[in-house]
Design a protein around this motif. Sequence first.
Motif, PDB file in Angstrom:
ATOM      1  N   TYR A 334      39.409  36.658  34.142  1.00 26.34           N
ATOM      2  CA  TYR A 334      39.946  36.836  35.486  1.00 26.34           C
ATOM      3  C   TYR A 334      41.196  37.701  35.379  1.00 26.34           C
ATOM      4  O   TYR A 334      42.005  37.525  34.458  1.00 26.34           O
ATOM      5  CB  TYR A 334      40.309  35.498  36.134  1.00 26.34           C
ATOM      6  CG  TYR A 334      39.218  34.453  36.095  1.00 26.34           C
ATOM      7  CD1 TYR A 334      37.875  34.797  36.266  1.00 26.34           C
ATOM      8  CD2 TYR A 334      39.513  33.107  35.899  1.00 26.34           C
ATOM      9  CE1 TYR A 334      36.868  33.843  36.231  1.00 26.34           C
ATOM     10  CE2 TYR A 334      38.519  32.141  35.873  1.00 26.34           C
ATOM     11  CZ  TYR A 334      37.201  32.515  36.031  1.00 26.34           C
ATOM     12  OH  TYR A 334      36.214  31.562  35.990  1.00 26.34           O
ATOM     13  N   ALA A 335      41.356  38.614  36.295  1.00 24.82           N
ATOM     14  CA  ALA A 335      42.518  39.508  36.260  1.00 24.82           C
ATOM     15  C   ALA A 335      43.737  38.798  36.832  1.00 24.82           C
ATOM     16  O   ALA A 335      43.719  38.364  37.986  1.00 24.82           O
ATOM     17  CB  ALA A 335      42.220  40.775  37.051  1.00 24.82           C
ATOM     18  N   GLY A 336      44.779  38.653  36.025  1.00 22.73           N
ATOM     19  CA  GLY A 336      46.041  38.139  36.527  1.00 22.73           C
ATOM     20  C   GLY A 336      46.772  39.251  37.256  1.00 22.73           C
ATOM     21  O   GLY A 336      47.030  40.314  36.683  1.00 22.73           O
ATOM     22  N   MET A 337      47.112  39.033  38.532  1.00 21.08           N
ATOM     23  CA  MET A 337      47.733  40.075  39.358  1.00 21.08           C
ATOM     24  C   MET A 337      49.045  39.565  39.938  1.00 21.08           C
ATOM     25  O   MET A 337      49.173  38.379  40.254  1.00 21.08           O
ATOM     26  CB  MET A 337      46.797  40.482  40.499  1.00 21.08           C
ATOM     27  CG  MET A 337      45.468  41.055  40.055  1.00 21.08           C
ATOM     28  SD  MET A 337      44.466  41.545  41.489  1.00 21.08           S
ATOM     29  CE  MET A 337      42.914  41.960  40.690  1.00 21.08           C
ATOM     30  N   PHE A 338      49.994  40.471  40.089  1.00 22.89           N
ATOM     31  CA  PHE A 338      51.312  40.117  40.625  1.00 22.89           C
ATOM     32  C   PHE A 338      51.380  40.561  42.082  1.00 22.89           C
ATOM     33  O   PHE A 338      51.824  41.658  42.402  1.00 22.89           O
ATOM     34  CB  PHE A 338      52.414  40.784  39.812  1.00 22.89           C
ATOM     35  CG  PHE A 338      53.782  40.174  39.985  1.00 22.89           C
ATOM     36  CD1 PHE A 338      54.066  39.329  41.047  1.00 22.89           C
ATOM     37  CD2 PHE A 338      54.789  40.433  39.085  1.00 22.89           C
ATOM     38  CE1 PHE A 338      55.317  38.764  41.213  1.00 22.89           C
ATOM     39  CE2 PHE A 338      56.057  39.874  39.230  1.00 22.89           C
ATOM     40  CZ  PHE A 338      56.317  39.040  40.294  1.00 22.89           C
ATOM     41  N   ALA A 339      50.930  39.676  42.968  1.00 28.85           N
ATOM     42  CA  ALA A 339      50.971  39.989  44.392  1.00 28.85           C
ATOM     43  C   ALA A 339      52.393  40.254  44.860  1.00 28.85           C
ATOM     44  O   ALA A 339      52.614  41.037  45.791  1.00 28.85           O
ATOM     45  CB  ALA A 339      50.359  38.841  45.193  1.00 28.85           C
ATOM     46  N   SER A 359      38.072  45.119  39.821  1.00 29.57           N
ATOM     47  CA  SER A 359      37.619  43.943  39.064  1.00 29.57           C
ATOM     48  C   SER A 359      36.229  43.523  39.538  1.00 29.57           C
ATOM     49  O   SER A 359      35.383  43.126  38.724  1.00 29.57           O
ATOM     50  CB  SER A 359      38.620  42.796  39.187  1.00 29.57           C
ATOM     51  OG  SER A 359      38.661  42.272  40.497  1.00 29.57           O
ATOM     52  N   ARG A 360      35.967  43.621  40.833  1.00 26.19           N
ATOM     53  CA  ARG A 360      34.635  43.275  41.336  1.00 26.19           C
ATOM     54  C   ARG A 360      33.571  44.230  40.807  1.00 26.19           C
ATOM     55  O   ARG A 360      32.428  43.835  40.575  1.00 26.19           O
ATOM     56  CB  ARG A 360      34.648  43.298  42.867  1.00 26.19           C
ATOM     57  CG  ARG A 360      35.332  42.095  43.484  1.00 26.19           C
ATOM     58  CD  ARG A 360      35.494  42.239  44.978  1.00 26.19           C
ATOM     59  NE  ARG A 360      35.989  40.996  45.577  1.00 26.19           N
ATOM     60  CZ  ARG A 360      36.442  40.895  46.825  1.00 26.19           C
ATOM     61  NH1 ARG A 360      36.458  41.964  47.616  1.00 26.19           N
ATOM     62  NH2 ARG A 360      36.871  39.733  47.281  1.00 26.19           N
ATOM     63  N   ALA A 361      33.945  45.479  40.618  1.00 28.75           N
ATOM     64  CA  ALA A 361      32.988  46.458  40.095  1.00 28.75           C
ATOM     65  C   ALA A 361      32.574  46.138  38.673  1.00 28.75           C
ATOM     66  O   ALA A 361      31.570  46.662  38.174  1.00 28.75           O
ATOM     67  CB  ALA A 361      33.591  47.863  40.152  1.00 28.75           C
ATOM     68  N   ARG A 362      33.329  45.256  38.012  1.00 27.64           N
ATOM     69  CA  ARG A 362      33.049  44.878  36.628  1.00 27.64           C
ATOM     70  C   ARG A 362      32.475  43.474  36.533  1.00 27.64           C
ATOM     71  O   ARG A 362      32.458  42.869  35.454  1.00 27.64           O
ATOM     72  CB  ARG A 362      34.331  44.977  35.801  1.00 27.64           C
ATOM     73  CG  ARG A 362      34.814  46.420  35.612  1.00 27.64           C
ATOM     74  CD  ARG A 362      36.320  46.493  35.353  1.00 27.64           C
ATOM     75  NE  ARG A 362      36.738  47.837  34.996  1.00 27.64           N
ATOM     76  CZ  ARG A 362      36.928  48.824  35.864  1.00 27.64           C
ATOM     77  NH1 ARG A 362      36.746  48.635  37.162  1.00 27.64           N
ATOM     78  NH2 ARG A 362      37.322  50.025  35.448  1.00 27.64           N
ATOM     79  N   SER A 363      31.987  42.940  37.642  1.00 30.41           N
ATOM     80  CA  SER A 363      31.499  41.560  37.655  1.00 30.41           C
ATOM     81  C   SER A 363      30.328  41.351  36.710  1.00 30.41           C
ATOM     82  O   SER A 363      30.139  40.265  36.167  1.00 30.41           O
ATOM     83  CB  SER A 363      31.105  41.143  39.073  1.00 30.41           C
ATOM     84  OG  SER A 363      30.075  41.979  39.570  1.00 30.41           O
ATOM     85  N   GLY A 364      29.548  42.401  36.478  1.00 26.48           N
ATOM     86  CA  GLY A 364      28.436  42.285  35.536  1.00 26.48           C
ATOM     87  C   GLY A 364      28.876  42.174  34.103  1.00 26.48           C
ATOM     88  O   GLY A 364      28.078  41.875  33.209  1.00 26.48           O
ATOM     89  N   ARG A 365      30.168  42.415  33.852  1.00 23.02           N
ATOM     90  CA  ARG A 365      30.718  42.294  32.498  1.00 23.02           C
ATOM     91  C   ARG A 365      31.690  41.126  32.411  1.00 23.02           C
ATOM     92  O   ARG A 365      32.676  41.175  31.668  1.00 23.02           O
ATOM     93  CB  ARG A 365      31.400  43.608  32.102  1.00 23.02           C
ATOM     94  CG  ARG A 365      30.421  44.736  31.857  1.00 23.02           C
ATOM     95  CD  ARG A 365      31.131  45.993  31.395  1.00 23.02           C
ATOM     96  NE  ARG A 365      31.778  46.680  32.506  1.00 23.02           N
ATOM     97  CZ  ARG A 365      32.886  47.419  32.379  1.00 23.02           C
ATOM     98  NH1 ARG A 365      33.465  47.524  31.213  1.00 23.02           N
ATOM     99  NH2 ARG A 365      33.396  48.027  33.422  1.00 23.02           N
ATOM    100  N   LEU A 366      31.421  40.090  33.220  1.00 21.07           N
ATOM    101  CA  LEU A 366      32.160  38.829  33.158  1.00 21.07           C
ATOM    102  C   LEU A 366      33.567  38.906  33.717  1.00 21.07           C
ATOM    103  O   LEU A 366      34.377  38.014  33.488  1.00 21.07           O
ATOM    104  CB  LEU A 366      32.208  38.274  31.723  1.00 21.07           C
ATOM    105  CG  LEU A 366      30.858  37.862  31.148  1.00 21.07           C
ATOM    106  CD1 LEU A 366      31.012  37.426  29.705  1.00 21.07           C
ATOM    107  CD2 LEU A 366      30.234  36.729  31.963  1.00 21.07           C
ATOM    108  N   CYS A 367      33.902  39.981  34.459  1.00 17.45           N
ATOM    109  CA  CYS A 367      35.141  39.953  35.229  1.00 17.45           C
ATOM    110  C   CYS A 367      34.799  39.309  36.560  1.00 17.45           C
ATOM    111  O   CYS A 367      34.216  39.948  37.440  1.00 17.45           O
ATOM    112  CB  CYS A 367      35.704  41.355  35.432  1.00 17.45           C
ATOM    113  SG  CYS A 367      37.282  41.321  36.306  1.00 17.45           S
ATOM    114  N   LEU A 368      35.129  38.044  36.708  1.00 19.58           N
ATOM    115  CA  LEU A 368      34.575  37.242  37.789  1.00 19.58           C
ATOM    116  C   LEU A 368      35.638  36.676  38.708  1.00 19.58           C
ATOM    117  O   LEU A 368      35.480  35.603  39.266  1.00 19.58           O
ATOM    118  CB  LEU A 368      33.725  36.113  37.196  1.00 19.58           C
ATOM    119  CG  LEU A 368      32.519  36.583  36.376  1.00 19.58           C
ATOM    120  CD1 LEU A 368      31.855  35.425  35.675  1.00 19.58           C
ATOM    121  CD2 LEU A 368      31.523  37.293  37.276  1.00 19.58           C
TER     122      LEU A 368
END
Length: 499
Positions: A334-339, A359-368
């Motif tokens: 999961y991408a940690g983001m600094f809102a 990050s959604r574009a990489r969902s097939g590579r376990l970025c979920l």
Amino acid sequence: MNANMYCKLLSILLLAAVQTQIGTCEDSVWPPREFRGVWVATVANIDWPTSRHHTTDQQKTQLLTILDKAKELHFNAIVFQVRPAGDALYNSSVEPWSEYLTGTQGRAPSPYYDPLQFAVEEGHKRGIEVHTWFNPYRARSANTSTSGLASNHMAKRFPDYAYIYGHDLWMDPSAKVVQDQTYTVIMDVVKRYDIDGVHFDDYFYPYPVSGHDFPDTHSYHEYTAGGGHLSLADWRRENVDTLIHRIYNGIKAIKMNVKFGISPFGIWRPDNPPGIHGFDSYSSLYADSKKWLQEGWVDYLAPQLYWKIDPPQQSFTALLDWWLQQSKQHRHVYAGMFAGNTLLKHWPLTEIGSQITESRARSGRLCLGDIQFSMKYFRDNSVGISDYFKQNLYQNPALCPEMSWLTADLPSVPNPSNLTITGHRLTWNKDNSRVIYLWSIYKKRADVWDMLVLLDKDAVTHNVASNGEYAIRGVDRSNRESDPAVVHITDAGGSLIIG
């Protein structure tokens, strides 16, 4: 759905004089899963409670405001800091009540309540996972004195391993008693609370203080005198590795469904990937976070990617791609983001939006999914960030991703039973198997199912707003769903399509 269930549903619907059809949902598209987390920091009263002098009722109201806002914005998890510095924001026999809660370490809330129990119960009512966030080694933040610490605080119990370092008080990660204390604390919470996850952030050995090495020389000399041959740096990393692996195994021995996640500094080592510059967490924090992911000692890793997409020296996307490549055991990233950078560094809201899109574009590579720091920016709608998320990013609810390695031996999820339709009201039986955690309700749009709402396990009815095709599914604690029961509602009446 088996034949007996078909017959049961058909009989019920015939008795209710409701038209019944047989159909299928196999060709439909169900919405993607996505972890949508937000950190709720308690250290220094960052997010909650906003004052250590608030009353019990004020603290509860603030926590409910946070949970209601998370539900409104379609977050599905909070990462709730319960051990900021060797203390507890819950009822513990192992460590003292936190000063961030009551103003005095060791003093319980009065009137009494248990904040973690309250957060778990209220979070689950709203379909929100609660991941408990622990700091393993920090003994006191922005204060180096042991004055005011409760007698059962670890710095008082193990003074030989409590060090002043910079502006903080820190415990020695190499000390067996310190490791045992952290392990005992976490296992106690896993056993006693209905939590969804255990979480660490980026603090292992402390961030370096210029001109000062961490004062663990005597511990290292004891190690080498006992025949140890590792270098100081490798020895420090081994100390952290040992605790991480032990905690993962300990959690799974108690409750397999409780997830273990870590959010390390976003750069493992400079030049990984090539062209990346910055802080070396491997050699400075002694955090071999790549190893933990590759060995499968975590269920998810959420590297803190607190940079924009474009700068090549610390590119959000370049680093995200690199982390995804390290998930050899297919653990989630999961991408940690600094809102908060939208306020503190004046980032445009579209930067955070673009990062979520990437990050959604990489969902097939376990970025979920992603985790946002921190809740106060969403609670306060800083620079309109809550409105932006609601309108552009999280328009509908989403279930957290399923972790297949945690669900293999679990019982099946029961289907909704005795489902009936009265006008625009759906009614079904309460699940008595205690497997169901939530009910998910969907509406069909062309061949795509949009999630409408997640309902508490005790719900037995739901009103839909308009005619159309709807589905209800049972969801268990591991986010597995049952087969759908599908209904078609028109002004003339309702029909059930057994999917």
